[in-house]
Design a protein around this motif. Structure first.
Motif, PDB file in Angstrom:
ATOM      1  N   ASP A 121       0.835  -1.203   0.000  1.00 40.25           N
ATOM      2  CA  ASP A 121       0.000   0.000   0.000  1.00 40.25           C
ATOM      3  C   ASP A 121       0.867   1.250   0.000  1.00 40.25           C
ATOM      4  OD1 ASP A 121      -2.767   1.255   0.440  1.00 40.25           O
ATOM      5  OD2 ASP A 121      -1.622   2.074   2.130  1.00 40.25           O
ATOM      6  N   ARG A 122       1.940   1.226   0.769  1.00 43.14           N
ATOM      7  CA  ARG A 122       2.826   2.393   0.811  1.00 43.14           C
ATOM      8  C   ARG A 122       3.571   2.561  -0.515  1.00 43.14           C
ATOM      9  NH1 ARG A 122       4.800   6.029   4.130  1.00 43.14           N
ATOM     10  NH2 ARG A 122       6.937   6.777   3.889  1.00 43.14           N
ATOM     11  N   ASN A 124       2.690   1.481  -3.469  1.00 43.76           N
ATOM     12  CA  ASN A 124       1.795   1.769  -4.590  1.00 43.76           C
ATOM     13  C   ASN A 124       1.130   3.127  -4.524  1.00 43.76           C
ATOM     14  OD1 ASN A 124       2.352  -0.776  -5.606  1.00 43.76           O
ATOM     15  ND2 ASN A 124       0.597  -1.728  -4.611  1.00 43.76           N
ATOM     16  N   ASN A 125       1.072   3.706  -3.345  1.00 46.11           N
ATOM     17  CA  ASN A 125       0.328   4.959  -3.194  1.00 46.11           C
ATOM     18  C   ASN A 125       1.199   6.189  -2.964  1.00 46.11           C
ATOM     19  OD1 ASN A 125      -2.576   4.099  -3.354  1.00 46.11           O
ATOM     20  ND2 ASN A 125      -1.925   2.782  -1.677  1.00 46.11           N
ATOM     21  N   GLN A 126       2.490   5.988  -2.714  1.00 43.33           N
ATOM     22  CA  GLN A 126       3.394   7.129  -2.613  1.00 43.33           C
ATOM     23  C   GLN A 126       3.826   7.552  -4.016  1.00 43.33           C
ATOM     24  OE1 GLN A 126       3.059   8.245   0.758  1.00 43.33           O
ATOM     25  NE2 GLN A 126       5.233   8.664   0.527  1.00 43.33           N
ATOM     26  N   GLU A 272       4.119  14.949  -7.025  1.00 45.31           N
ATOM     27  CA  GLU A 272       2.798  14.458  -6.635  1.00 45.31           C
ATOM     28  C   GLU A 272       1.799  14.618  -7.768  1.00 45.31           C
ATOM     29  OE1 GLU A 272      -0.671  15.265  -3.256  1.00 45.31           O
ATOM     30  OE2 GLU A 272       1.286  16.240  -3.091  1.00 45.31           O
ATOM     31  N   ALA A 277      -4.129   9.475 -10.521  1.00 44.02           N
ATOM     32  CA  ALA A 277      -5.193   9.322  -9.532  1.00 44.02           C
ATOM     33  C   ALA A 277      -6.221   8.319 -10.052  1.00 44.02           C
ATOM     34  CB  ALA A 277      -5.868  10.672  -9.280  1.00 44.02           C
TER      35      ALA A 277
END
Length: 340
Positions: A121-122, A124-126, A272, A277
């Motif tokens: 999760d970390r 893939n989402n950072q 970012e 998204a």
């Protein structure tokens, strides 16, 4: 306040959906074909390529965004997966993060499920994790680091495949000499440190150069072919000749893309706003249906620059330079072509 999504982030969402639809459930077609006369050839998936090439036109994403050339990178990585290389081996990966070291991918698979889910999760989402993930890879050549667009590498083997891509849709006489000069320097830098790696160069070019600047086209085609024949340059070179309407064209601002230069040592971080998204698949499918039509003008591409010849050369070279117990799926696919 969340950062506004960049053109690159928007493009990644559409790119990922296109390649996902082309390989349902992660199952890729075998690109190897054997003709009735016994000749083995690599058959590229041009249907997927033209969709990917339509994305920057649909988004009106200019050269400065990096999206036009990225369409080629995504396609080449997809073709390497069709050839039998794992999704974690061929970068850019078909999911975020685009660059994930093989050792990290193996560690994730080996972790207990609860820990694996938390770490994944970390990852893939950072947008990026320093020294772990990034959006592009830089490889040390003889004298300096060079960003490489499509790559197969591992710490145990070193770089096995390095492909650089460039794209030009306008201002041919102005920009072509710079692109060729950069390519010669990049080839020598990488080839001298990694002589066993399959080193390739792919050039995306709008077909209207044949009408607008035919002499520039002849000059460019000649130099591209020579780039793939020199002992200290690329092992193979490729031309992707794209045709699309003037209505779909990205406005030419007269600006070149920023020079890549020599990357600074250290990890390349993802902004970012460049991280894609989540978007509902139905919405992405509607966008795909609106993509401008792009055609690959195969008959105008010189024989020694065709994508099928290039991809066959790259895959064959990787397999020839590694033991038979490596890249077993790629070897199986090449040895089991579809008969035509």
């Amino acid at each position: 306040m969340a950062a506004k999504q960049s053109a690159k982030a928007e493009a990644w969402v559409i790119f990922d959906r296109i390649v996902s639809l082309a390989a349902p459930g992660g199952v890729h077609s075998n690109p190897w074909i054997k003709n009735a006369d016994g000749q083995l050839r690599f058959e590229p998936d041009y249907n997927t390529l033209v969709k990917l090439l339509g994305v920057p036109l649909y988004l009106k994403a200019g050269t400065q965004s990096g999206v036009p050339a990225l369409a080629l990178d995504v396609w080449l990585s997809y073709e390497l997966r069709r050839a039998g290389f794992d999704s974690d081996q061929a970068w850019p990966r078909p999911v975020h993060p685009r660059i994930l070291p093989a050792a990290v991918a193996s560690l994730l698979k080996a972790l207990p499920r609860k820990i694996r889910d938390a770490v994944a999760d970390r990852v893939n989402n950072q947008p990026s994790i320093p020294d772990v993930t990034s959006s592009s890879a830089s490889i040390l050549g003889k004298n300096y680091l060079k960003q490489v667009d499509v790559i197969i590498t591992d710490w145990a083997t070193g770089p096995e495949l390095l492909i650089s891509t460039k794209r030009m849709d306008s201002s041919y006489g102005k920009n072509a000499p710079n692109r060729i000069e950069e390519s010669y320097g990049d080839a020598k830098n990488l080839r001298l440190r990694h002589p066993l790696a399959a080193l390739g160069f792919v050039f995306g070019l709008r077909s209207d150069i044949l009408q607008k600047e035919p002499k520039t086209a002849d000059w460019l085609f000649d130099l591209l072919a020579k780039l793939g024949r020199e002992d200290d340059a690329y092992h193979a070179t490729c031309l992707v000749l794209m045709e699309y309407s003037d209505e779909a064209a990205i406005p030419d601002t007269g600006e070149e893309r920023p020079p890549e230069g020599v990357p600074e040592p250290g990890p390349e971080l993802v902004r970012e706003e460049d991280a894609p998204a989540p978007v509902p698949e139905s919405e992405v499918d509607r966008e795909i249906a609106q993509l401008p039509k792009v055609t690959i003008v195969e008959e105008k591409i010189p024989e020694d620059l065709t994508p099928d010849r290039f991809l066959a050369a790259m895959v064959t070279r990787v397999l020839a330079a590694t033991p038979v117990n490596m890249h077993e799926e790629a070897r199986r696919r090449r040895a089991s072509p579809e008969l035509r």
